[in-house]
Design an enzyme around this catalytic site. Structure first.
Site, PDB file in Angstrom:
ATOM      1  N   TYR A   1       3.249 -11.456   4.163  1.00 19.01           N
ATOM      2  CA  TYR A   1       2.910 -10.058   3.900  1.00 19.01           C
ATOM      3  C   TYR A   1       3.536  -9.610   2.578  1.00 19.01           C
ATOM      4  O   TYR A   1       4.765  -9.615   2.417  1.00 19.01           O
ATOM      5  CB  TYR A   1       3.384  -9.151   5.055  1.00 19.01           C
ATOM      6  CG  TYR A   1       2.652  -9.390   6.374  1.00 19.01           C
ATOM      7  CD1 TYR A   1       1.525 -10.205   6.450  1.00 19.01           C
ATOM      8  CD2 TYR A   1       3.083  -8.786   7.548  1.00 19.01           C
ATOM      9  CE1 TYR A   1       0.863 -10.417   7.651  1.00 19.01           C
ATOM     10  CE2 TYR A   1       2.421  -8.994   8.764  1.00 19.01           C
ATOM     11  CZ  TYR A   1       1.315  -9.813   8.793  1.00 19.01           C
ATOM     12  OH  TYR A   1       0.669 -10.027   9.988  1.00 19.01           O
TER      13      TYR A   1
ATOM     14  N   GLN B   1      -0.474 -14.333  19.244  1.00 19.18           N
ATOM     15  CA  GLN B   1      -0.818 -13.086  18.536  1.00 19.18           C
ATOM     16  C   GLN B   1      -2.265 -13.183  18.040  1.00 19.18           C
ATOM     17  O   GLN B   1      -2.525 -13.686  16.948  1.00 19.18           O
ATOM     18  CB  GLN B   1       0.153 -12.834  17.372  1.00 19.18           C
ATOM     19  CG  GLN B   1      -0.090 -11.466  16.765  1.00 19.18           C
ATOM     20  CD  GLN B   1       0.958 -11.026  15.754  1.00 19.18           C
ATOM     21  OE1 GLN B   1       0.614 -10.540  14.684  1.00 19.18           O
ATOM     22  NE2 GLN B   1       2.226 -11.184  16.075  1.00 19.18           N
TER      23      GLN B   1
ATOM     24  N   SER C   1      -4.750  -5.777  14.811  1.00 23.89           N
ATOM     25  CA  SER C   1      -5.926  -4.977  14.413  1.00 23.89           C
ATOM     26  C   SER C   1      -6.608  -4.319  15.607  1.00 23.89           C
ATOM     27  O   SER C   1      -7.815  -4.497  15.827  1.00 23.89           O
ATOM     28  CB  SER C   1      -6.916  -5.825  13.597  1.00 23.89           C
ATOM     29  OG  SER C   1      -6.407  -6.063  12.305  1.00 23.89           O
TER      30      SER C   1
ATOM     31  N   ASP D   1       6.682  -6.044  13.636  1.00 28.85           N
ATOM     32  CA  ASP D   1       6.044  -7.319  13.321  1.00 28.85           C
ATOM     33  C   ASP D   1       5.962  -7.539  11.810  1.00 28.85           C
ATOM     34  O   ASP D   1       5.610  -6.627  11.057  1.00 28.85           O
ATOM     35  CB  ASP D   1       4.626  -7.328  13.916  1.00 28.85           C
ATOM     36  CG  ASP D   1       3.958  -8.675  13.749  1.00 28.85           C
ATOM     37  OD1 ASP D   1       4.524  -9.677  14.229  1.00 28.85           O
ATOM     38  OD2 ASP D   1       2.885  -8.746  13.119  1.00 28.85           O
TER      39      ASP D   1
ATOM     40  N   LEU E   1      -7.575  -1.436  15.919  1.00 25.53           N
ATOM     41  CA  LEU E   1      -8.630  -0.511  15.477  1.00 25.53           C
ATOM     42  C   LEU E   1      -9.595  -1.211  14.518  1.00 25.53           C
ATOM     43  O   LEU E   1     -10.251  -0.562  13.692  1.00 25.53           O
ATOM     44  CB  LEU E   1      -8.004   0.736  14.835  1.00 25.53           C
ATOM     45  CG  LEU E   1      -7.169   1.564  15.821  1.00 25.53           C
ATOM     46  CD1 LEU E   1      -6.432   2.692  15.119  1.00 25.53           C
ATOM     47  CD2 LEU E   1      -8.067   2.124  16.938  1.00 25.53           C
TER      48      LEU E   1
ATOM     49  N   GLN F   1       0.819  -1.224   0.000  1.00 21.73           N
ATOM     50  CA  GLN F   1       0.000   0.000   0.000  1.00 21.73           C
ATOM     51  C   GLN F   1       0.848   1.268   0.000  1.00 21.73           C
ATOM     52  O   GLN F   1       0.419   2.307  -0.499  1.00 21.73           O
ATOM     53  CB  GLN F   1      -0.923  -0.040   1.234  1.00 21.73           C
ATOM     54  CG  GLN F   1      -2.089   0.916   1.205  1.00 21.73           C
ATOM     55  CD  GLN F   1      -2.823   0.929   2.550  1.00 21.73           C
ATOM     56  OE1 GLN F   1      -2.511   0.150   3.455  1.00 21.73           O
ATOM     57  NE2 GLN F   1      -3.779   1.828   2.696  1.00 21.73           N
TER      58      GLN F   1
ATOM     59  N   GLY G   1      -0.952  -0.461  13.173  1.00 27.84           N
ATOM     60  CA  GLY G   1      -0.759  -0.440  11.723  1.00 27.84           C
ATOM     61  C   GLY G   1      -1.009   0.984  11.265  1.00 27.84           C
ATOM     62  O   GLY G   1      -1.840   1.677  11.850  1.00 27.84           O
TER      63      GLY G   1
HETATM   64  P1  NDP Z   1      -5.383  -1.522  12.803  1.00 24.21           P
HETATM   65  O1  NDP Z   1      -6.636  -2.223  13.167  1.00 24.21           O
HETATM   66  O2  NDP Z   1      -4.905  -0.472  13.739  1.00 24.21           O
HETATM   67  O3  NDP Z   1      -5.575  -0.913  11.345  1.00 24.21           O
HETATM   68  C1  NDP Z   1      -4.580  -0.075  10.809  1.00 24.21           C
HETATM   69  C2  NDP Z   1      -5.178   0.732   9.662  1.00 24.21           C
HETATM   70  O4  NDP Z   1      -6.232   1.567  10.147  1.00 24.21           O
HETATM   71  C3  NDP Z   1      -4.168   1.667   9.062  1.00 24.21           C
HETATM   72  O5  NDP Z   1      -3.330   1.053   8.124  1.00 24.21           O
HETATM   73  C4  NDP Z   1      -5.071   2.742   8.471  1.00 24.21           C
HETATM   74  O6  NDP Z   1      -5.703   2.246   7.305  1.00 24.21           O
HETATM   75  C5  NDP Z   1      -6.122   2.853   9.559  1.00 24.21           C
HETATM   76  N1  NDP Z   1      -5.710   3.794  10.622  1.00 24.21           N
HETATM   77  C6  NDP Z   1      -4.875   3.548  11.672  1.00 24.21           C
HETATM   78  N2  NDP Z   1      -4.740   4.649  12.423  1.00 24.21           N
HETATM   79  C7  NDP Z   1      -5.494   5.608  11.855  1.00 24.21           C
HETATM   80  C8  NDP Z   1      -5.743   6.949  12.191  1.00 24.21           C
HETATM   81  N3  NDP Z   1      -5.192   7.524  13.263  1.00 24.21           N
HETATM   82  N4  NDP Z   1      -6.574   7.659  11.385  1.00 24.21           N
HETATM   83  C9  NDP Z   1      -7.146   7.092  10.292  1.00 24.21           C
HETATM   84  N5  NDP Z   1      -6.941   5.809   9.932  1.00 24.21           N
HETATM   85  C10 NDP Z   1      -6.109   5.072  10.699  1.00 24.21           C
HETATM   86  O7  NDP Z   1      -4.170  -2.534  12.674  1.00 24.21           O
HETATM   87  P2  NDP Z   1      -3.774  -3.597  11.518  1.00 24.21           P
HETATM   88  O8  NDP Z   1      -4.979  -4.295  11.012  1.00 24.21           O
HETATM   89  O9  NDP Z   1      -2.890  -2.933  10.548  1.00 24.21           O
HETATM   90  O10 NDP Z   1      -2.925  -4.627  12.371  1.00 24.21           O
HETATM   91  C11 NDP Z   1      -1.710  -4.184  12.979  1.00 24.21           C
HETATM   92  C12 NDP Z   1      -0.621  -5.217  12.771  1.00 24.21           C
HETATM   93  O11 NDP Z   1      -1.008  -6.447  13.362  1.00 24.21           O
HETATM   94  C13 NDP Z   1      -0.306  -5.582  11.311  1.00 24.21           C
HETATM   95  O12 NDP Z   1       0.532  -4.651  10.673  1.00 24.21           O
HETATM   96  C14 NDP Z   1       0.365  -6.926  11.491  1.00 24.21           C
HETATM   97  O13 NDP Z   1       1.711  -6.741  11.887  1.00 24.21           O
HETATM   98  C15 NDP Z   1      -0.434  -7.529  12.638  1.00 24.21           C
HETATM   99  N6  NDP Z   1      -1.492  -8.433  12.139  1.00 24.21           N
HETATM  100  C16 NDP Z   1      -1.376  -9.768  12.442  1.00 24.21           C
HETATM  101  C17 NDP Z   1      -2.307 -10.669  12.018  1.00 24.21           C
HETATM  102  C18 NDP Z   1      -2.162 -12.103  12.385  1.00 24.21           C
HETATM  103  O14 NDP Z   1      -2.893 -12.945  11.853  1.00 24.21           O
HETATM  104  N7  NDP Z   1      -1.244 -12.445  13.257  1.00 24.21           N
HETATM  105  C19 NDP Z   1      -3.474 -10.249  11.192  1.00 24.21           C
HETATM  106  C20 NDP Z   1      -3.515  -8.825  10.956  1.00 24.21           C
HETATM  107  C21 NDP Z   1      -2.565  -7.962  11.431  1.00 24.21           C
HETATM  108  P3  NDP Z   1      -5.708   3.043   5.901  1.00 24.21           P
HETATM  109  O15 NDP Z   1      -4.425   2.731   5.238  1.00 24.21           O
HETATM  110  O16 NDP Z   1      -6.880   2.467   5.210  1.00 24.21           O
HETATM  111  O17 NDP Z   1      -5.829   4.508   6.204  1.00 24.21           O
END
Ligand code: NDP
Length: 333
Positions: A60, A186, A216, A55, A218, A33, A296
């Protein structure tokens, strides 16, 4: 802006490892992205704020996320003992042949070697089994993890989205055979996804002393309010290849009620003089069984915003937590 001085560090379960309460993950963003310069800004902003855990996973961006992170780590000159880096094995990287996915000894070992190359490090601090694999005996996976630790290629191992029963079995196998046991799980954890962390794993926190690095926080952006009026064109739900995530999130029968809950939570955030993202992250931090909240972000401003959640934790008094609970629990699973 928070500095490293403000960061909190928590023990990962009953292990001796200390992780920053807020960490940073590469899913969807690195190698996909966002461009490499933005990835660099994000990782540096996190490190400067005291984040010590990055992480990642073989899957990924099909390995690209690890390659991007590896370049940044190599160029940064950060002392290796100032950060933790993870990989996760199960889904495979570029290829999905019979031995290029899963938790067999062959794939666990080969995926570790590939991750070390992509990340340009000598060892992984944390190496996770990204999902359980019903086709591989837990003993086979545990022995492979133990051997990698003994060889110095990984320091600790953990699981991701394993059931409590599977984690218990792993511990029993490791105790029986004197193997290094998993120290961390995790799981997904946020205001709309609570049962596993709060109920299913509850018996594991005391003994064997499970740590959690939660994902995740958020609800993949839902808790920021950004989907209140539809899916913005520049959000991850519109990124190429992310249709499945958009369908899963917006197609959930509880989606409309969750959007309504987000609007009610926004009123609480406003009363506290804070933002929805900070409220959502700080709520996760309140749980003492959460070792680290993995953030994230696709933009440095998002990351800075979310790092500010640390300062909000004390404002989430029992009375505020009760109000948040009343809004979110009815739409949580
Ligand atoms: P979040 O639920 O925090 O989502 C992050 C996304 O939300 C961002 O990329 C952005 O999306 C949006 N966002 C975050 N902060 C803001 C803000 N202040 N204002 C507006 N939009 C915001 O976390 P992730 O889903 O990214 O998960 C975090 C990490 O957890 C991952 O990077 C990974 O390392 C891990 N993970 C592990 C998994 C597993 O199976 N073990 C599965 C999923 C994640 P946008 O780009 O659309 O603006």
């Amino acid at each position: 802006m928070i500095s490293g001085m403000d960061m909190l560090y928590r023990r990962v379960g009953s292990s001796g490892l200390k992780v920053s309460a807020l960490s940073f993950g590469a899913w969807v963003t690195f190698g996909k992205q966002v461009g490499d310069p933005v990835a660099k800004q994000l990782l540096h902003a996190a490190y400067d704020a005291g984040v010590n855990f990055f992480d990642n996973a073989e899957t990924y961006a099909d390995g690209q996320a690890e390659i991007v992170m590896g370049h940044i780590l190599r160029e940064s000159g950060w002392p290796r003992d100032t950060y933790l880096v993870s990989s996760k094995v199960f889904f495979g990287a570029e290829h999905e042949g019979p031995n290029q996915v899963g938790l067999s000894r062959k794939h666990v070992v080969e995926a570790c070697h590939a991750a070390l190359q992509r990340l340009q490090v000598d060892y992984l601090d944390l190496y996770y089994c990204h999902r359980p694999d019903p086709e591989v005996p837990i003993e086979e996976t545990a022995r492979a993890m133990h051997d990698l630790i003994t060889q110095g290629k990984a320091l600790y191992w953990g699981t991701s989205e394993w059931s409590a029963a599977e984690i218990r079995t792993a511990h029993e196998v490791c105790a029986r055979h004197h193997l290094h046991h998993p120290i961390v799980e995790q799981p997904q954890y946020n205001l709309f996804h609570r049962t596993r962390v709060e109920q299913e794993y509850a018996p594991l926190y005391q003994a064997p002393g499970l740590g959690t690095t939660i994902w995740s926080p958020l609800a993949t952006g839902l808790l920021t309010g950004k989907y209140n009026d539809g899916v913005p064109s520049d959000s991850r739900l519109n990124a190429a290849g992310m249709e499945w995530l958009r369908d899963r999130l917006t197609g959930d029968p509880a989606f409309a009620r969750r959007i309504a809950a987000v609007k009610e939570l926004a009123a609480i955030a406003a009363e506290l003089g804070t933002s929805l993202p900070r409220l959502g992250v700080a709520w996760c931090l309140k749980n003492p069984h959460v070792s680290s909240v993995i953030l994230g972000a696709s933009r440095p401003a998002q990351l800075q915003e979310n790092l500010g959640a640390l300062a909000l934790v004390d404002q989430l008094t029992p009375a505020v937590m009760k109000r948040i609970d009343a809004i979110s629990r009815p739409v949580a699973d």
